[in-house]
Design an enzyme around this catalytic site. Structure first.
Site, short mmCIF file in Angstrom:
data_model
loop_
_atom_site.label_atom_id
_atom_site.label_comp_id
_atom_site.label_asym_id
_atom_site.label_seq_id
_atom_site.Cartn_x
_atom_site.Cartn_y
_atom_site.Cartn_z
N GLY A 15 35.39 52.06 -11.14
CA GLY A 15 35.42 52.82 -12.18
C GLY A 15 36.99 52.99 -12.65
N ASP A 66 30.07 45.83 -9.31
CA ASP A 66 28.87 46.56 -9.83
C ASP A 66 28.43 47.51 -8.79
OD1 ASP A 66 26.64 47.77 -10.99
OD2 ASP A 66 25.68 45.97 -11.25
N VAL A 67 28.95 48.60 -8.85
CA VAL A 67 28.57 49.69 -7.70
C VAL A 67 27.04 49.85 -7.45
CG1 VAL A 67 30.62 50.80 -7.85
CG2 VAL A 67 28.86 51.88 -9.04
N TYR A 165 22.67 64.13 -14.48
CA TYR A 165 24.17 64.05 -14.22
C TYR A 165 24.41 65.00 -13.24
CZ TYR A 165 29.06 63.92 -14.71
OH TYR A 165 30.52 63.82 -14.58
N LYS A 169 25.83 64.49 -9.35
CA LYS A 169 27.21 65.16 -8.84
C LYS A 169 27.12 66.22 -7.71
CE LYS A 169 29.62 62.56 -11.28
NZ LYS A 169 30.68 61.51 -10.76
P1 NAD Z 1 34.90 56.80 -17.98
O1 NAD Z 1 33.75 56.73 -18.67
O2 NAD Z 1 36.00 56.85 -18.92
O3 NAD Z 1 35.03 55.75 -16.71
C1 NAD Z 1 33.99 55.34 -15.78
C2 NAD Z 1 34.18 54.02 -15.62
O4 NAD Z 1 33.14 53.64 -14.72
C3 NAD Z 1 34.10 53.05 -16.61
O5 NAD Z 1 35.09 52.38 -16.67
C4 NAD Z 1 32.84 52.12 -16.31
O6 NAD Z 1 33.00 50.74 -16.81
C5 NAD Z 1 32.57 52.26 -14.68
N1 NAD Z 1 31.33 51.98 -14.43
C6 NAD Z 1 30.22 52.39 -14.89
N2 NAD Z 1 29.26 51.76 -14.22
C7 NAD Z 1 29.56 51.09 -13.07
C8 NAD Z 1 29.29 50.19 -12.32
N3 NAD Z 1 27.82 49.96 -12.11
N4 NAD Z 1 29.86 49.49 -11.52
C9 NAD Z 1 31.37 49.55 -11.49
N5 NAD Z 1 31.88 50.49 -12.46
C10 NAD Z 1 31.19 51.00 -13.33
O7 NAD Z 1 34.70 58.21 -17.19
P2 NAD Z 1 35.86 59.19 -16.58
O8 NAD Z 1 35.97 60.19 -17.31
O9 NAD Z 1 37.14 58.24 -16.14
O10 NAD Z 1 35.09 59.63 -15.44
C11 NAD Z 1 35.47 59.11 -14.08
C12 NAD Z 1 34.62 60.04 -13.09
O11 NAD Z 1 35.00 61.62 -13.26
C13 NAD Z 1 33.09 59.89 -13.11
O12 NAD Z 1 32.60 59.82 -11.95
C14 NAD Z 1 32.79 61.11 -13.80
O13 NAD Z 1 31.43 61.50 -13.73
C15 NAD Z 1 33.74 62.14 -13.30
N6 NAD Z 1 33.95 63.22 -14.10
C16 NAD Z 1 34.56 63.26 -15.38
C17 NAD Z 1 34.76 64.09 -16.36
C18 NAD Z 1 35.40 64.18 -17.57
O14 NAD Z 1 35.23 65.11 -18.27
N7 NAD Z 1 35.56 62.85 -18.02
C19 NAD Z 1 34.64 65.61 -15.88
C20 NAD Z 1 33.92 65.73 -14.39
C21 NAD Z 1 33.68 64.45 -13.57
#
Ligand code: NAD
Length: 253
Positions: A15, A66-67, A165, A169
């Site tokens: 990601g 692709d995870v 979600y 988590k």
């Molecule tokens: P984001 O949506 O900006 O990035 C997520 C990335 O995961 C994207 O680049 C996407 O292409 C990639 N992805 C999705 N499906 C995939 C797959 N099958 N294989 C490989 N890559 C894949 O999200 P973010 O805000 O950067 O969040 C990163 C992590 O932090 C996530 O796990 C999210 O749940 C967690 N998180 C985010 C927040 C927030 O407010 N942004 C808060 C708490 C937790």
């Protein structure tokens, strides 16, 4: 900036084209680590590539993965010239439609990336760590893996966090403890970080209410998270395992 000696470390981040993953990649590169930038796109995004070049980082390689698909994870793993010291399971997705509209497809998609993906990547990438009797796994939980959303702050913003979600988590936080216990005999440490909401130009009403609810009075920036990740990658964190650390400005207190 604190400096951790990560120049002998190889990190794989899933990601890594996302808002948080790219900040983590840039931060770990700045500490000298070699970083495999993994994401589902075929190629690295132009803007991240520009940022990396501007910072004159050379110790990275983009790997398409692709995870949700074990074959794709195995293929990505086979492409790596260096064994992985640290896996960061950052790929994650949400679904924001109301609970009444939840579909089987929504449930399967979110589960597949957030929980199945983290488990499968941990299985495949820990093989290197087991051989070398050393390694780290850092998972991404969330405040919603700890607490349920406060629906009063979301209104019509379209940011309502979903039951699936939060469940995935919470699952990630549990899997982290499992991996910490199971892999301890190989000197592999597993921890999770649970960020609060990261500012990304959300609906202003939502942002205002979110800030008011947060003791530190603001949303997170990706850079609020990267220091903890560098620490968890470092030798200073050698006796910390199975922990979930909320980086949320006090949101979940
Ligand atoms: P984001 O949506 O900006 O990035 C997520 C990335 O995961 C994207 O680049 C996407 O292409 C990639 N992805 C999705 N499906 C995939 C797959 N099958 N294989 C490989 N890559 C894949 O999200 P973010 O805000 O950067 O969040 C990163 C992590 O932090 C996530 O796990 C999210 O749940 C967690 N998180 C985010 C927040 C927030 O407010 N942004 C808060 C708490 C937790």
């Amino acid at each position: 900036m604190n400096s951790y000696a990560l120049s002998d470390k190889t990190v794989f981040i899933t990601g890594a084209l996302g808002q948080i993953g790219r900040a983590v990649a840039l931060h770990l590169l700045s500490h000298g680590a070699f970083v495999y930038i993994g994401d589902k796109e075929k190629k690295i995004s132009n803007d991240l590539e520009k940022n990396l070049r501007r910072a004159t980082f050379k110790n990275f390689q983009y790997i398409s993965i692709d995870v949700t698909n074990e074959k794709s994870i195995q293929t990505a793993h086979k492409k790596l010239a260096r064994p992985i010291d640290i896996l960061i399971n950052c790929a994650g997705i949400g679904v924001y439609t109301p609970f009444e509209a939840r579909s089987t497809e929504d449930l399967d998609k979110v589960y597949a990336v957030n929980l199945k993906g983290a488990i499968l990547c941990s299985k495949v990438f820990s093989a290197d760590m087991i051989k070398r009797k050393s390694g780290r796994i850092i998972n991404f939980g969330s405040i919603y893996g700890i607490a349920t959303p406060d629906f009063k702050i979301y209104g019509n913003s379209g940011r309502n966090s979903s039951e699936i979600y939060g469940a995935t988590k919470a699952g990630v936080i549990h899997v982290t403890k499992y991996l910490a216990a199971y892999l301890a005999k190989h000197n592999i440490l597993a921890n999770s970080i649970s960020p609060g909401g990261v500012f990304n130009h959300q609906d202003p009403n939502f942002v205002r209410k979110y800030k008011a609810k947060t003791p530190l009075g603001r949303m997170a920036e990706p850079e609020d998270l990267t220091g903890l990740i560098a620490f968890l990658c470092s030798d200073d964190a050698r006796y910390i395992t199975g922990q979930n650390i909320a980086v949320d400005g006090g949101f979940t207190l």
